[in-house]
Design an enzyme around this catalytic site. Sequence first.
Site, short mmCIF file in Angstrom:
data_model
loop_
_atom_site.label_atom_id
_atom_site.label_comp_id
_atom_site.label_asym_id
_atom_site.label_seq_id
_atom_site.Cartn_x
_atom_site.Cartn_y
_atom_site.Cartn_z
N CYS A 1 -18.78 3.90 17.42
CA CYS A 1 -18.81 2.29 17.30
C CYS A 1 -20.18 1.91 17.68
CB CYS A 1 -17.84 1.93 18.17
SG CYS A 1 -16.15 1.86 17.80
N HIS B 1 5.17 4.94 2.34
CA HIS B 1 5.72 6.09 3.49
C HIS B 1 6.43 5.62 4.35
CE1 HIS B 1 2.97 9.18 1.63
NE2 HIS B 1 1.83 8.43 1.85
N ASP C 1 -4.81 12.91 -14.02
CA ASP C 1 -3.13 12.66 -13.36
C ASP C 1 -2.36 13.38 -14.10
OD1 ASP C 1 -0.68 11.20 -11.89
OD2 ASP C 1 -2.49 10.34 -10.85
N ILE D 1 -13.99 11.08 3.60
CA ILE D 1 -13.69 9.64 3.53
C ILE D 1 -12.22 9.11 4.41
CG2 ILE D 1 -13.91 7.60 2.15
CD1 ILE D 1 -16.55 9.11 1.78
N CYS E 1 0.84 -1.05 0.09
CA CYS E 1 0.09 0.05 0.07
C CYS E 1 0.85 1.21 -0.05
CB CYS E 1 -0.89 0.25 1.29
SG CYS E 1 -1.84 1.47 1.54
N THR F 1 0.69 3.68 2.02
CA THR F 1 1.18 3.87 3.36
C THR F 1 2.47 2.98 3.90
OG1 THR F 1 -1.08 3.99 4.44
CG2 THR F 1 0.60 3.23 6.00
N HIS G 1 -0.76 -4.39 5.91
CA HIS G 1 -2.23 -4.43 6.29
C HIS G 1 -3.10 -4.87 5.38
CE1 HIS G 1 -1.37 -0.27 4.79
NE2 HIS G 1 -2.67 -0.58 4.32
N ILE H 1 -5.05 12.51 1.01
CA ILE H 1 -4.55 13.10 1.90
C ILE H 1 -3.20 13.98 1.33
CG2 ILE H 1 -3.46 13.14 4.22
CD1 ILE H 1 -4.93 10.57 4.70
#
Length: 348
Positions: free
Chosen positions: A104, A47, A200, A291, A42, A44, A68, A269
């Site tokens: 929750c 990063h 893009d 989102i 991913c 992430t 993940h 982000i």
Amino acid sequence: MEKLMDAIVKPEKGPGLELRKVPVPTPGPGEVLIKIHKTAICGTDVHIYNWDPWAAEHIKNPPMTIGHEYVGEIAELGAGVSGLEIGQLVSGEGHITCGHCRNCHTGNIQWCKNTTSVGVDRDGAFAEYVCIPASNVIIIEESLPEEVVAFFDAVGNATHTALMWDLVGEDVLITGAGPIGIIAAGICKYAGARRVVITDMNDYRLELARKMGVDAAVNTGSESLEEVMKEQGLVEGFDVGLEMSGAGAAFNQMLSVMRNGGKISLLGIGNKPIEVDMNLIIGKGLTLQGIYGRKMDNWHQMSYMVQGGLDLTPVITHRFHYTDFEEGFAAMNSGKSGKVVLDWTEKK
């Protein structure tokens, strides 16, 4: 004697990852141990590999196993776990929530204020085994292709972003042709959008978006979005916008081409605050929805879309054995990749 396994670990604060032997986790009460079949890299994870400002802020306690996005099978059940069986094909929701805050209690776990993330706040799935709460385990139909399920976490982000709005007969603009933007494009077409346009400045990824069925893929560095809109028969502007880039220029261009009353989902982000024209948002009567993560129902939606014919395999551009993970991260960092899948079965 303590059992050990291979894992891809962030060894310390700074660039790079290591393949290490670490202890196999033991599932506690209410937890499940999953034997990993395949994982996907991913943004992430990139990063974390590169150790950029985001990673420096969020990775608190290396050494830690990252990752993940995964699919595997249940290997062991902790005490008190029911409704699951050893050998079942599963994936897992990567956001572990508290279960007792207001969100929750109302089923909006994606907004839990006490969320911890697999592979960021606790050991992740780039390993031969991962341990998660039973409530986070997602049972997977064995008819689904495992290499696609491996990146269902990302498909869930795209599903959440795209299906926030009614898409039937609508014209959709997606800014940002990263893997999640490209996946969202396929979902929009599957869900009945009339025109899907993606923008893009990366020609490799724009070509991937074309393979996912977009009506137009626009390099905003060399092409006019407004001219493409005319060619596509868009008269009043886009009905729905999906902002996937986190780039201020892309977001502001999106605002300028939305029709009055249009709706925008914001997933991308940014690496710094973005300046926007509030008067434009107000004057056009736009609806903006942030989102984050996935709704739990998104797991069912994406499974059913794939079973119904949504083909996500064009998004996969590279496949490596986990021992060659450096090549996978190099592909991701090159900008010339879609999803990169790592195989955790025995190397042939």
